[in-house]
Design a protein around this motif. Sequence first.
Motif, PDB file in Angstrom:
ATOM      1  N   TYR A  43      -4.813  -7.354 -24.932  1.00 22.93           N
ATOM      2  CA  TYR A  43      -5.829  -6.941 -23.962  1.00 22.93           C
ATOM      3  C   TYR A  43      -7.212  -7.321 -24.480  1.00 22.93           C
ATOM      4  N   SER A  44      -8.131  -7.547 -23.555  1.00 17.88           N
ATOM      5  CA  SER A  44      -9.548  -7.585 -23.918  1.00 17.88           C
ATOM      6  C   SER A  44     -10.287  -6.610 -23.015  1.00 17.88           C
ATOM      7  N   SER A  45     -11.369  -6.065 -23.527  1.00 21.92           N
ATOM      8  CA  SER A  45     -12.193  -5.119 -22.771  1.00 21.92           C
ATOM      9  C   SER A  45     -13.642  -5.539 -22.939  1.00 21.92           C
ATOM     10  N   LEU A  46     -14.230  -6.037 -21.841  1.00 19.86           N
ATOM     11  CA  LEU A  46     -15.562  -6.639 -21.885  1.00 19.86           C
ATOM     12  C   LEU A  46     -16.271  -6.397 -20.559  1.00 19.86           C
ATOM     13  N   PRO A  47     -17.624  -6.412 -20.542  1.00 19.63           N
ATOM     14  CA  PRO A  47     -18.360  -6.165 -19.295  1.00 19.63           C
ATOM     15  C   PRO A  47     -18.398  -7.398 -18.388  1.00 19.63           C
ATOM     16  N   GLU A  48     -17.520  -7.434 -17.405  1.00 27.36           N
ATOM     17  CA  GLU A  48     -17.415  -8.601 -16.526  1.00 27.36           C
ATOM     18  C   GLU A  48     -18.498  -8.635 -15.451  1.00 27.36           C
ATOM     19  N   GLN A  49     -19.204  -7.519 -15.262  1.00 27.85           N
ATOM     20  CA  GLN A  49     -20.239  -7.444 -14.239  1.00 27.85           C
ATOM     21  C   GLN A  49     -21.624  -7.350 -14.891  1.00 27.85           C
ATOM     22  N   GLY A  50     -22.656  -7.529 -14.088  1.00 26.29           N
ATOM     23  CA  GLY A  50     -24.011  -7.336 -14.574  1.00 26.29           C
ATOM     24  C   GLY A  50     -24.517  -8.479 -15.436  1.00 26.29           C
ATOM     25  N   ALA A  51     -25.579  -8.180 -16.214  1.00 26.39           N
ATOM     26  CA  ALA A  51     -26.267  -9.209 -16.992  1.00 26.39           C
ATOM     27  C   ALA A  51     -25.393  -9.827 -18.072  1.00 26.39           C
ATOM     28  N   SER A  52     -24.392  -9.089 -18.549  1.00 27.77           N
ATOM     29  CA  SER A  52     -23.513  -9.615 -19.599  1.00 27.77           C
ATOM     30  C   SER A  52     -22.302 -10.358 -19.043  1.00 27.77           C
ATOM     31  N   GLY A  53     -22.209 -10.441 -17.728  1.00 28.17           N
ATOM     32  CA  GLY A  53     -21.070 -11.109 -17.109  1.00 28.17           C
ATOM     33  C   GLY A  53     -20.845 -12.534 -17.573  1.00 28.17           C
ATOM     34  N   PRO A  54     -21.906 -13.360 -17.664  1.00 26.73           N
ATOM     35  CA  PRO A  54     -21.696 -14.745 -18.117  1.00 26.73           C
ATOM     36  C   PRO A  54     -21.149 -14.829 -19.542  1.00 26.73           C
ATOM     37  N   GLN A  55     -21.608 -13.926 -20.420  1.00 29.72           N
ATOM     38  CA  GLN A  55     -21.104 -13.929 -21.792  1.00 29.72           C
ATOM     39  C   GLN A  55     -19.634 -13.511 -21.824  1.00 29.72           C
ATOM     40  N   THR A  56     -19.292 -12.519 -21.010  1.00 23.70           N
ATOM     41  CA  THR A  56     -17.897 -12.087 -20.935  1.00 23.70           C
ATOM     42  C   THR A  56     -17.000 -13.210 -20.449  1.00 23.70           C
ATOM     43  N   VAL A  74       3.990 -17.194 -29.949  1.00 24.21           N
ATOM     44  CA  VAL A  74       3.995 -17.144 -31.410  1.00 24.21           C
ATOM     45  C   VAL A  74       5.420 -16.809 -31.825  1.00 24.21           C
ATOM     46  N   GLY A  75       6.090 -17.754 -32.487  1.00 25.70           N
ATOM     47  CA  GLY A  75       7.494 -17.541 -32.830  1.00 25.70           C
ATOM     48  C   GLY A  75       8.311 -17.305 -31.574  1.00 25.70           C
ATOM     49  N   LYS A  76       9.094 -16.238 -31.578  1.00 23.61           N
ATOM     50  CA  LYS A  76       9.940 -15.939 -30.413  1.00 23.61           C
ATOM     51  C   LYS A  76       9.179 -15.197 -29.323  1.00 23.61           C
ATOM     52  N   TYR A  77       7.930 -14.821 -29.612  1.00 20.64           N
ATOM     53  CA  TYR A  77       7.192 -13.941 -28.705  1.00 20.64           C
ATOM     54  C   TYR A  77       6.336 -14.721 -27.704  1.00 20.64           C
ATOM     55  N   THR A  78       6.460 -14.367 -26.443  1.00 16.67           N
ATOM     56  CA  THR A  78       5.555 -14.845 -25.392  1.00 16.67           C
ATOM     57  C   THR A  78       4.375 -13.885 -25.326  1.00 16.67           C
ATOM     58  N   ILE A  79       3.171 -14.448 -25.363  1.00 16.10           N
ATOM     59  CA  ILE A  79       1.953 -13.628 -25.396  1.00 16.10           C
ATOM     60  C   ILE A  79       1.327 -13.572 -24.005  1.00 16.10           C
ATOM     61  N   ASP A  80       1.144 -12.381 -23.494  1.00 15.85           N
ATOM     62  CA  ASP A  80       0.494 -12.161 -22.203  1.00 15.85           C
ATOM     63  C   ASP A  80      -0.922 -11.653 -22.461  1.00 15.85           C
ATOM     64  N   TYR A  81      -1.918 -12.362 -21.968  1.00 18.97           N
ATOM     65  CA  TYR A  81      -3.314 -11.968 -22.149  1.00 18.97           C
ATOM     66  C   TYR A  81      -3.817 -11.275 -20.884  1.00 18.97           C
ATOM     67  N   LYS A  82      -4.323 -10.051 -21.035  1.00 16.92           N
ATOM     68  CA  LYS A  82      -4.806  -9.269 -19.897  1.00 16.92           C
ATOM     69  C   LYS A  82      -6.263  -8.854 -20.106  1.00 16.92           C
ATOM     70  N   PRO A  83      -7.215  -9.575 -19.496  1.00 18.97           N
ATOM     71  CA  PRO A  83      -8.628  -9.199 -19.601  1.00 18.97           C
ATOM     72  C   PRO A  83      -8.923  -7.982 -18.730  1.00 18.97           C
ATOM     73  N   LEU A  84      -9.638  -7.007 -19.279  1.00 19.52           N
ATOM     74  CA  LEU A  84     -10.058  -5.807 -18.551  1.00 19.52           C
ATOM     75  C   LEU A  84     -11.588  -5.745 -18.517  1.00 19.52           C
ATOM     76  N   ASP A  85     -12.102  -5.112 -17.474  1.00 12.53           N
ATOM     77  CA  ASP A  85     -13.545  -4.965 -17.280  1.00 12.53           C
ATOM     78  C   ASP A  85     -13.975  -3.573 -17.745  1.00 12.53           C
ATOM     79  N   ASP A  86     -14.951  -3.490 -18.649  1.00 10.02           N
ATOM     80  CA  ASP A  86     -15.423  -2.172 -19.084  1.00 10.02           C
ATOM     81  C   ASP A  86     -16.762  -1.784 -18.455  1.00 10.02           C
ATOM     82  N   SER A  87     -17.199  -2.565 -17.453  1.00 13.57           N
ATOM     83  CA  SER A  87     -18.464  -2.265 -16.775  1.00 13.57           C
ATOM     84  C   SER A  87     -18.197  -1.621 -15.418  1.00 13.57           C
ATOM     85  N   ILE A  88     -19.259  -1.028 -14.854  1.00 15.58           N
ATOM     86  CA  ILE A  88     -19.133  -0.392 -13.540  1.00 15.58           C
ATOM     87  C   ILE A  88     -20.026  -1.107 -12.541  1.00 15.58           C
TER      88      ILE A  88
END
Length: 415
Positions: A43-56, A74-88
């Motif tokens: 998982y990632s948790s980053l501010p997807e909205q507002g002034a920091s949106g471009p950096q996220t 990685v090896g036998k494991y399939t990696i699922d990446y799930k970005p989450l938004d921590d902004s309102i």
Amino acid sequence: MGCLIGALTLGVAACGSDDDKEEGGGSGGAAAGEISGSKLTIYSSLPEQGASGPQTKAIENGAKIALQQVGGKVGKYTIDYKPLDDSIASSGAADEGKAAQNARKAVQDKTTITYLGEYNSGISKVTIPILNKAGIPQISPANTYVGLTTDEPGSETGEPDKYYPTKKRTYARVVPKDTIQGAALAAAAKEDGCKAVTIWNSKTTYSAGLARNVEMSLKDLGISVDDNEGIDPKAPNYRSLAAKIKSDCFIFTGEIESNGIQALKDGASAGSVQFLYGGDGVVLKDTADPKKGLPANIASKFKGTIATLDPEAFNEDGKKFFADYEKAYNETTPDPYAIYGYESMALALDAIKRAGEPVSRQKVVDAVLSTKGRDSVLGTYDIDENGDTTLTDYGLYKIENGELVFDKVLKAKAN
């Protein structure tokens, strides 16, 4: 980087006794034991909205490239990446409660192996304890606040131990902490011949801490600090404060989302100010863009620090990253935070590989914190026992023709 943090106690209250039940039971035996099956989630948790949106967006894009380069496995494991938004949506700012929800979501997912975040140091104050209780490895692509990992100058009483309820470390970061950045900003001011400096901070965890580090470093270099003032990020302007400035140099340690552009403009308006500086919270593409950031007459005075060096000086891995990023997103000069997102994911994937099979969260934590001599897109580094990178070089950037331009490497030593 810093955070728009309100009352921390409210954020902690939002993660109270009910959350403790979730943190202890939601992950089952996976917190310290093996994760069954062949699927892992990052998982990632980053501010997807507002002034920091471009950096996220840049961080998330960089992370996706790192995952694509290993074929999503990685090896036998399939990696699922799930970005989450921590902004309102109402403010666009990172929010403690939203970030706490993200952390709990990761805790409740038995396949969670790593959590990338936060962007804001003050938000990490909330999520580190939640993830620590569940034994989930956390890697930040942006946090620089000293107190998250050490009790060195710039930290507050009780830090960092209060963020680790298990008394074991689970957090690391790929950017140097602010004892280094503070020294780098002071070194830049010294090189420019500054005699006296006025510092403004945005009162956030990151900004106030960096301001303390800058002040100590300036004094160590024999430069007078006329003022270290906390501003109100919601104020329409800071002209009355600027009228009091008598210094020849001005440093803003706050974030672009903390009304940073207005603060820089008003600080530069003081007749005595010859040089203008900012930390990594404002060394961004939007700051350089005259339509969104600093007009040309002020931009010519500006210099800022960020732990990204000249793209031409990167190793083959770094050059491949920039080539892959341009191919994927049609950007020849991505936001500086893109490479941090890439390296955060790359470090996580490398730690999973080194942890071996069957994998467990504790094995990955141990692998992250035992990282030695890692040849990365950022350079060769270790992760020490506190979770800090051994990288110390900061890049000094200036603005030319509406673009951030690399100026020089600052080899600073912590105050």
